[in-house]
Write a protein that holds these residues in place. Sequence first.
Motif, PDB file in Angstrom:
ATOM      1  N   ALA A  59      23.059  28.848  19.496  1.00  0.00           N
ATOM      2  CA  ALA A  59      22.444  27.582  19.097  1.00  0.00           C
ATOM      3  C   ALA A  59      23.176  26.973  17.907  1.00  0.00           C
ATOM      4  CB  ALA A  59      20.970  27.803  18.765  1.00  0.00           C
ATOM      5  N   SER A  60      23.562  27.819  16.952  1.00  0.00           N
ATOM      6  CA  SER A  60      24.281  27.320  15.781  1.00  0.00           C
ATOM      7  C   SER A  60      25.643  26.762  16.176  1.00  0.00           C
ATOM      8  CB  SER A  60      24.446  28.456  14.763  1.00  0.00           C
ATOM      9  OG  SER A  60      25.159  28.024  13.627  1.00  0.00           O
ATOM     10  N   ASN A  61      26.323  27.441  17.094  1.00  0.00           N
ATOM     11  CA  ASN A  61      27.632  26.993  17.542  1.00  0.00           C
ATOM     12  C   ASN A  61      27.549  25.662  18.277  1.00  0.00           C
ATOM     13  OD1 ASN A  61      30.450  27.300  17.916  1.00  0.00           O
ATOM     14  ND2 ASN A  61      30.099  27.982  20.011  1.00  0.00           N
ATOM     15  N   ASP A  62      26.488  25.473  19.047  1.00  0.00           N
ATOM     16  CA  ASP A  62      26.315  24.229  19.793  1.00  0.00           C
ATOM     17  C   ASP A  62      25.941  23.057  18.892  1.00  0.00           C
ATOM     18  OD1 ASP A  62      26.889  25.565  22.101  1.00  0.00           O
ATOM     19  OD2 ASP A  62      24.802  25.842  22.721  1.00  0.00           O
ATOM     20  N   ASN A  63      25.446  23.376  17.685  1.00  0.00           N
ATOM     21  CA  ASN A  63      25.013  22.312  16.774  1.00  0.00           C
ATOM     22  C   ASN A  63      25.873  22.246  15.520  1.00  0.00           C
ATOM     23  OD1 ASN A  63      22.179  21.159  17.798  1.00  0.00           O
ATOM     24  ND2 ASN A  63      22.245  23.357  18.257  1.00  0.00           N
ATOM     25  N   GLY A  64      27.125  22.645  15.650  1.00  0.00           N
ATOM     26  CA  GLY A  64      28.061  22.500  14.546  1.00  0.00           C
ATOM     27  C   GLY A  64      27.791  23.377  13.349  1.00  0.00           C
ATOM     28  N   GLY A  65      27.350  24.600  13.572  1.00  0.00           N
ATOM     29  CA  GLY A  65      27.106  25.514  12.445  1.00  0.00           C
ATOM     30  C   GLY A  65      25.791  25.247  11.759  1.00  0.00           C
ATOM     31  N   MET A  66      24.733  25.097  12.545  1.00  0.00           N
ATOM     32  CA  MET A  66      23.420  24.797  11.979  1.00  0.00           C
ATOM     33  C   MET A  66      22.912  25.936  11.091  1.00  0.00           C
ATOM     34  SD  MET A  66      19.964  23.756  14.094  1.00  0.00           S
ATOM     35  CE  MET A  66      20.157  25.160  15.187  1.00  0.00           C
ATOM     36  N   PHE A  67      23.206  27.179  11.468  1.00  0.00           N
ATOM     37  CA  PHE A  67      22.765  28.349  10.699  1.00  0.00           C
ATOM     38  C   PHE A  67      23.979  29.064  10.122  1.00  0.00           C
ATOM     39  CE2 PHE A  67      19.660  28.084  14.290  1.00  0.00           C
ATOM     40  CZ  PHE A  67      18.604  27.578  13.544  1.00  0.00           C
ATOM     41  N   SER A  68      23.802  29.613   8.926  1.00  0.00           N
ATOM     42  CA  SER A  68      24.874  30.420   8.339  1.00  0.00           C
ATOM     43  C   SER A  68      24.894  31.788   9.016  1.00  0.00           C
ATOM     44  CB  SER A  68      24.638  30.589   6.835  1.00  0.00           C
ATOM     45  OG  SER A  68      23.497  31.395   6.604  1.00  0.00           O
ATOM     46  N   VAL A 145      30.379  31.736  15.226  1.00  0.00           N
ATOM     47  CA  VAL A 145      30.041  30.957  14.034  1.00  0.00           C
ATOM     48  C   VAL A 145      31.323  30.626  13.280  1.00  0.00           C
ATOM     49  CG1 VAL A 145      28.735  30.900  11.877  1.00  0.00           C
ATOM     50  CG2 VAL A 145      27.816  32.111  13.872  1.00  0.00           C
TER      51      VAL A 145
END
Length: 266
Positions: A59-68, A145
């Motif tokens: 999910a983070s990868n699909d949203n440009g690094g949303m989570f660290s 990530v």
Amino acid sequence: MTALAPAPRRATHAHPHRLTFAHLLRSETIKILTLRSTWWSLGLTAAMSLSILFLLALASNDNGGMFSPVMIMVAPIQFTMLVAGIFGAIMITGEYSTGMIRSTLTAEPRRGAVVLAKALVVSLLMAVTTVLTYVVAALITAPLVPGGLDWSEPTSALLPLLSGVASMVAFTLIGLGFGFLIRNGAGAIAATVGILFVLPIVMSLFAMAGERWGWIYESVAYLPSNAATTLTTGGATDLSGAAIALTAWAVVPLALGWATLRSRDA
């Protein structure tokens, strides 16, 4: 008049073959490692953690690094804490249900030593499982990530992960303490789940109750799950208060369980 027979002398050494603490630790380790429930609990903890963090990494990868990366690795604690607590509870309640606790106390009558040995073994097993999970998690998140983990800043990378390990150990000890205290599998699990999951939800409802009940809502931060969240976020300011609270939640149930074990028959 017949002379009275002298009263038999009491033995001065009631337990001449008392186990050393090293032997007790070895015995507890063998006992726990031979239980299928141990491997199921630890395996489920690792599987849940890796599954959740893999989805978060995607999910983070699909949203440009949303989570660290660190947030992704410690986020599963909010779910795996229940497995850790239940693992701690069943590690002692199973002995009460089978009667093995009597054999344990016959071999080692020092009840404080029994509590300490079991606490050390389950803590070490959960700590090792969590560390290995984080190692695999780092390998999983690295290609997903951007940038990966930044080890140059311990406070933003290493400290949250160490706090995550400590939190999982604390959850395990909470369950173990309730197991010694309640001595029943269902009761100990219910108490552990209640403290870790249900109580924070109930106390959060007081946020809408006005200033008179505000102290209840503010104390939510010092419940085990919230204290662990504070420690693993890395950017929180009240780290010392959260650490003290989490330590107290782990130690107090164990102390009460030890007192119960001393005052009641097995």
